[in-house]
Design an enzyme around this catalytic site. Structure first.
Site, PDB file in Angstrom:
ATOM      1  CG  ASN A  46      -2.050  -1.027   1.048  1.00 52.22           C
ATOM      2  OD1 ASN A  46      -2.348  -1.480  -0.054  1.00 52.22           O
ATOM      3  ND2 ASN A  46      -2.660  -1.419   2.167  1.00 52.22           N
ATOM      4  CB  CYS A  78     -11.053  -7.281  -3.973  1.00 52.01           C
ATOM      5  SG  CYS A  78     -10.412  -6.056  -2.845  1.00 52.01           S
ATOM      6  CG  ASP A  87      -6.036  -3.488   4.553  1.00 53.86           C
ATOM      7  OD1 ASP A  87      -7.212  -3.606   4.151  1.00 53.86           O
ATOM      8  OD2 ASP A  87      -5.151  -2.914   3.889  1.00 53.86           O
ATOM      9  NE  ARG A 107      -5.544  -7.375  -5.734  1.00 50.21           N
ATOM     10  CZ  ARG A 107      -6.257  -6.761  -4.781  1.00 50.21           C
ATOM     11  NH1 ARG A 107      -7.113  -7.435  -4.036  1.00 50.21           N
ATOM     12  NH2 ARG A 107      -6.116  -5.473  -4.565  1.00 50.21           N
TER      13      ARG A 107
END
Length: 422
Positions: A23, A117, A305, A397
């Site tokens: 990120n 997603c 997350d 990913r």
């Protein structure tokens, strides 16, 4: 299609290194569009999302070279197109991060509305409103955000919500705008700070990053720089949840404990023994987890997350925990898969009630998004028998060779083709 086959019951021991933060790397790669000079990045993880971003930049005419040690060189001195097509943007929402840099440097951009997603809508309206406040003429045409501006003008922008990618997009746009820009209600995530630190190395004038008020004095141009991407705090937290579920004693290297306050506090509450140094964490677990209540929140709160991973730990806890998901409206899709492993979880709107069980049982489960896939791996490590995790392209990913790192710690896990499953 690849799958993961896990035989649970092995305690984890040893040490591994944490990769660079996905990120942080994604917006930093896009920042290479802001200069014709070469931007050199180190500690860039080898992930599908990184490959997608490099492919997107390459299609624009940016020269991208990647070395085997995780170094990436970006040179945008001959950009041939200012468009980000749907074919690439649909696979990764972070592709919207090319919008601000393209508009700031070239005065126009055409970027497909994003896909990615399915954990929530994550609308781009905050990006659009902010760029419009900087003087851009923006329209939505045939599924594309089309933006134009001769030169952006500084402004005071207060987003309606805290948005990480919105803050990053507006930050990259503002560094080349004329005059002063103030971003109010800005995201404070370490990944935003990392982007700002790179931009400062490139010649930008930025103050207040890491707070909710960022002040940018626009400059006419930026130059090249070299920057090391920060460690991935979510990857580190996921491995800590893994040892919490499976038990054992592990050490994480090349990590940044100072960015993980909320996660570390909750894991200690769950019963992990943690010892931290400047760039390492040692974690041991010798008991059944304790139940931990938590609510996801923007940084420095508990990261959304990490919600699925800690839920997997709570599924084994000695008691009941309550989880509130406040960031994404559709981020409990992993619950149905955890139930297949024997977890006891009830969902009521944005709240999950997890009643811990003494053991989970292996089963075939399906990853539904990036962090959900990590939660299923964690649960599989602790489950009795064999667990098969399908659709692990989600995992790829955001986790660099996760199964390889877990094997280093003694886990019984392997990546195989679904055709080879007997």
């Amino acid at each position: 299609m690849d799958i993961l086959r896990i035989t649970g019951g092995s305690r984890l021991h040893g040490e591994i290194s944490i990769s660079g933060a996905k990120n942080a790397a994604l917006p930093i790669l896009c920042a290479g569009l802001l200069t014709a000079d070469t931007v050199t990045l180190t500690n860039v993880p080898e992930l599908n999302d990184i490959a997608t971003t490099l492919k997107l930049l390459g299609q624009m005419g940016v020269r991208c070279t990647r070395e085997t040690d995780g170094t990436v060189h970006i040179t945008a001195n001959d950009v041939s197109t200012l468009e980000a097509p749907y074919e690439l943007v649909k696979t990764m929402r972070a592709s919207i991060l090319v919008l601000g840099p393209l508009l700031a440097r070239f005065g126009q951009a055409r970027v497909s509305l994003p896909g990615g997603c399915a954990i929530g809508q994550r609308p781009v309206d905050q990006h659009i409103h902010g760029l419009a406040a900087l003087g851009a003429d923006i329209s939505i045409e045939h599924g594309f955000v089309v933006a134009r501006a001769q030169r952006l003008k500084g402004a005071v922008i207060r987003t309606d919500m805290v948005t990480v990618t919105g803050t990053e997009n507006l930050l990259m746009a503002a560094v080349l705008a004329e005059g002063q820009t103030i971003l109010e209600n800005a995201a404070r995530e370490p990944e935003v700070v990392d982007l700002a630190e790179l931009l400062i190395k490139m010649g930008a004038q930025i103050q207040g990053h890491g707070t909710d008020r960022i002040v940018i004095e626009g400059v006419k141009s930026l130059h090249g720089a070299t920057h090391r991407v920060i460690p991935d705090r979510i990857e580190a937290g996921s491995f800590l949840c893994a040892v919490g579920a499976a038990g054992g004693d592990i050490t994480l290297r090349k990590v940044a404990p100072d960015t993980m306050g909320a996660t570390l506090s909750k894991l200690q509450e769950a019963g992990l023994t943690l010892t931290c140094g400047p760039d390492w964490i040692r974690a041991s677990m010798t008991q059944r987890p304790k139940p931990v209540d938590f609510r996801t929140h923007e940084y420095p709160g508990f990261a959304t997350d990490m919600q699925a991973q800690l839920m997997a730990l709570n599924a084994l806890a000695d008691g009941t925990s309550v989880i509130a998901e406040t960031i994404f409206e559709n981020r409990y899709m992993h619950v149905q898969e955890l139930l297949r492993l024997g977890a006891r979880i009830d969902i009521d709107g944005h709240t999950a009630v997890v009643r811990g069980v003494t053991k989970l049982s292996g089963a075939t489960v399906m990853a539904t998004d990036l962090r959900a896939s990590a939660s299923l791996v964690i649960a599989g490590l602790a489950a009795e028998g064999q667990t098969i995790v399908e659709r692990i392209y989600h995992l790829d990913r955001g986790y660099e060779r996760m199964e390889h790192k877990l094997r280093q710690l003694g886990a019984n896990i392997e990546r195989i083709s679904s055709k080879d499953l007997s």
